[in-house]
Design a protein around this motif. Structure first.
Motif, PDB file in Angstrom:
ATOM      1  N   GLU A 153       0.937  -1.291   0.050  1.00 17.87           N
ATOM      2  CA  GLU A 153      -0.020  -0.040   0.108  1.00 17.87           C
ATOM      3  C   GLU A 153       0.953   1.493   0.063  1.00 17.87           C
ATOM      4  N   PHE A 154       1.934   1.331   0.943  1.00 21.98           N
ATOM      5  CA  PHE A 154       2.714   2.432   0.782  1.00 21.98           C
ATOM      6  C   PHE A 154       3.687   2.544  -0.526  1.00 21.98           C
ATOM      7  N   GLN A 155       4.231   1.287  -0.898  1.00 21.87           N
ATOM      8  CA  GLN A 155       4.920   1.376  -2.181  1.00 21.87           C
ATOM      9  C   GLN A 155       4.151   2.003  -3.332  1.00 21.87           C
ATOM     10  N   ALA A 156       2.721   1.496  -3.440  1.00 20.33           N
ATOM     11  CA  ALA A 156       1.687   2.072  -4.572  1.00 20.33           C
ATOM     12  C   ALA A 156       1.660   3.710  -4.205  1.00 20.33           C
ATOM     13  N   GLU A 157       1.647   4.230  -3.070  1.00 19.05           N
ATOM     14  CA  GLU A 157       1.536   5.661  -2.834  1.00 19.05           C
ATOM     15  C   GLU A 157       2.926   6.628  -2.978  1.00 19.05           C
ATOM     16  N   LYS A 158       3.823   5.913  -2.227  1.00 21.36           N
ATOM     17  CA  LYS A 158       5.197   6.437  -2.296  1.00 21.36           C
ATOM     18  C   LYS A 158       6.455   6.136  -3.250  1.00 21.36           C
ATOM     19  N   GLY A 159       6.425   4.922  -4.053  1.00 20.49           N
ATOM     20  CA  GLY A 159       7.173   4.409  -4.817  1.00 20.49           C
ATOM     21  C   GLY A 159       7.989   3.648  -4.206  1.00 20.49           C
ATOM     22  N   GLY A 160       8.985   3.216  -4.628  1.00 24.94           N
ATOM     23  CA  GLY A 160      10.133   2.264  -4.078  1.00 24.94           C
ATOM     24  C   GLY A 160       9.955   0.971  -4.387  1.00 24.94           C
ATOM     25  N   ASP A 161      11.246   0.174  -3.710  1.00 25.86           N
ATOM     26  CA  ASP A 161      11.223  -1.217  -3.968  1.00 25.86           C
ATOM     27  C   ASP A 161      10.988  -1.818  -2.600  1.00 25.86           C
ATOM     28  N   LEU A 162      10.581  -3.356  -2.745  1.00 25.42           N
ATOM     29  CA  LEU A 162      10.257  -4.040  -1.633  1.00 25.42           C
ATOM     30  C   LEU A 162      11.269  -5.216  -1.436  1.00 25.42           C
ATOM     31  N   TYR A 163      11.622  -5.455  -0.151  1.00 28.14           N
ATOM     32  CA  TYR A 163      12.580  -6.512   0.160  1.00 28.14           C
ATOM     33  C   TYR A 163      12.105  -7.377   1.272  1.00 28.14           C
ATOM     34  N   THR A 164      12.644  -8.494   1.220  1.00 25.62           N
ATOM     35  CA  THR A 164      12.665  -9.410   2.366  1.00 25.62           C
ATOM     36  C   THR A 164      13.785  -9.307   3.256  1.00 25.62           C
ATOM     37  N   TRP A 165      13.840  -9.844   4.464  1.00 31.39           N
ATOM     38  CA  TRP A 165      15.217  -9.556   5.117  1.00 31.39           C
ATOM     39  C   TRP A 165      16.373  -9.944   4.549  1.00 31.39           C
ATOM     40  N   GLU A 166      16.310 -11.565   3.972  1.00 34.08           N
ATOM     41  CA  GLU A 166      17.353 -11.813   3.129  1.00 34.08           C
ATOM     42  C   GLU A 166      17.781 -11.120   2.105  1.00 34.08           C
ATOM     43  N   GLU A 167      16.757 -10.508   1.444  1.00 35.36           N
ATOM     44  CA  GLU A 167      17.051  -9.759   0.277  1.00 35.36           C
ATOM     45  C   GLU A 167      17.730  -8.421   0.541  1.00 35.36           C
ATOM     46  N   LEU A 168      17.381  -7.869   1.699  1.00 31.39           N
ATOM     47  CA  LEU A 168      17.815  -6.565   2.253  1.00 31.39           C
ATOM     48  C   LEU A 168      19.347  -6.681   2.864  1.00 31.39           C
ATOM     49  N   LEU A 169      19.423  -8.054   3.415  1.00 33.71           N
ATOM     50  CA  LEU A 169      20.999  -8.212   3.902  1.00 33.71           C
ATOM     51  C   LEU A 169      21.998  -8.113   2.657  1.00 33.71           C
TER      52      LEU A 169
END
Length: 145
Positions: A124-140
């Motif tokens: 929901e926030f990505q749709a409003e603010k843009g950006g990329d989503l990550y899981t914990w492992e992807e973030l690390l």
């Protein structure tokens, strides 16, 4: 002899109950980040590590927690916690969170990184603010560079 057994019993009880592995509430405006030493004031971006022995390390941002891991024996860590962006001060399991990196949501250390308890809220926030989503492992993996 009975006294010695009594002291041993009491000592064992203290040992068992002194290793409380649980988060501590962050005293916003007073507690400092263990990594960058800044005072923790942002109630939606703070983070904590709790070791298997119950020691708590507090951070002003999830990115500080991730950077702290680089020089720490991660096998000693029991809990990784991040503030839930949609519920100020609420700590959530970072390993189960969904993370959003959006230039439209500033975070204390400039990584624009926010944690969400569930993927639905993050989207929901990505749709409003843009950006990329990550899981914990992807973030690390992203912060490994």
């Amino acid at each position: 002899m009975k006294t010695l057994k009594h002291y041993i019993f009491i000592s064992l009880l203290l040992l068992v109950f002194s290793c409380n592995v649980s988060p501590k509430p962050i005293d916003y405006g007073s507690d400092g980040c263990h990594f960058c030493k800044m005072t923790i004031v942002d109630k939606v971006h703070a983070a904590e590590i709790v070791t298997k022995k119950g020691k708590v390390y507090m951070f002003d941002a999830t990115e500080c927690m991730i950077n702290f891991r680089k020089d720490f024996d991660t096998s000693e860590i029991e809990l990784y916690l991040s503030n839930n962006y949609t519920e100020p001060e609420a700590l959530i399991d970072a390993t189960e969170a969904t993370f959003l990196i959006s230039k439209n949501i500033p975070s204390p250390m400039g990584a624009f990184l926010s944690a969400f308890k569930n993927e639905t809220n993050a989207k929901e926030f990505q749709a409003e603010k843009g950006g990329d989503l990550y899981t914990w492992e992807e973030l690390l993996a992203k912060f490994k560079d």
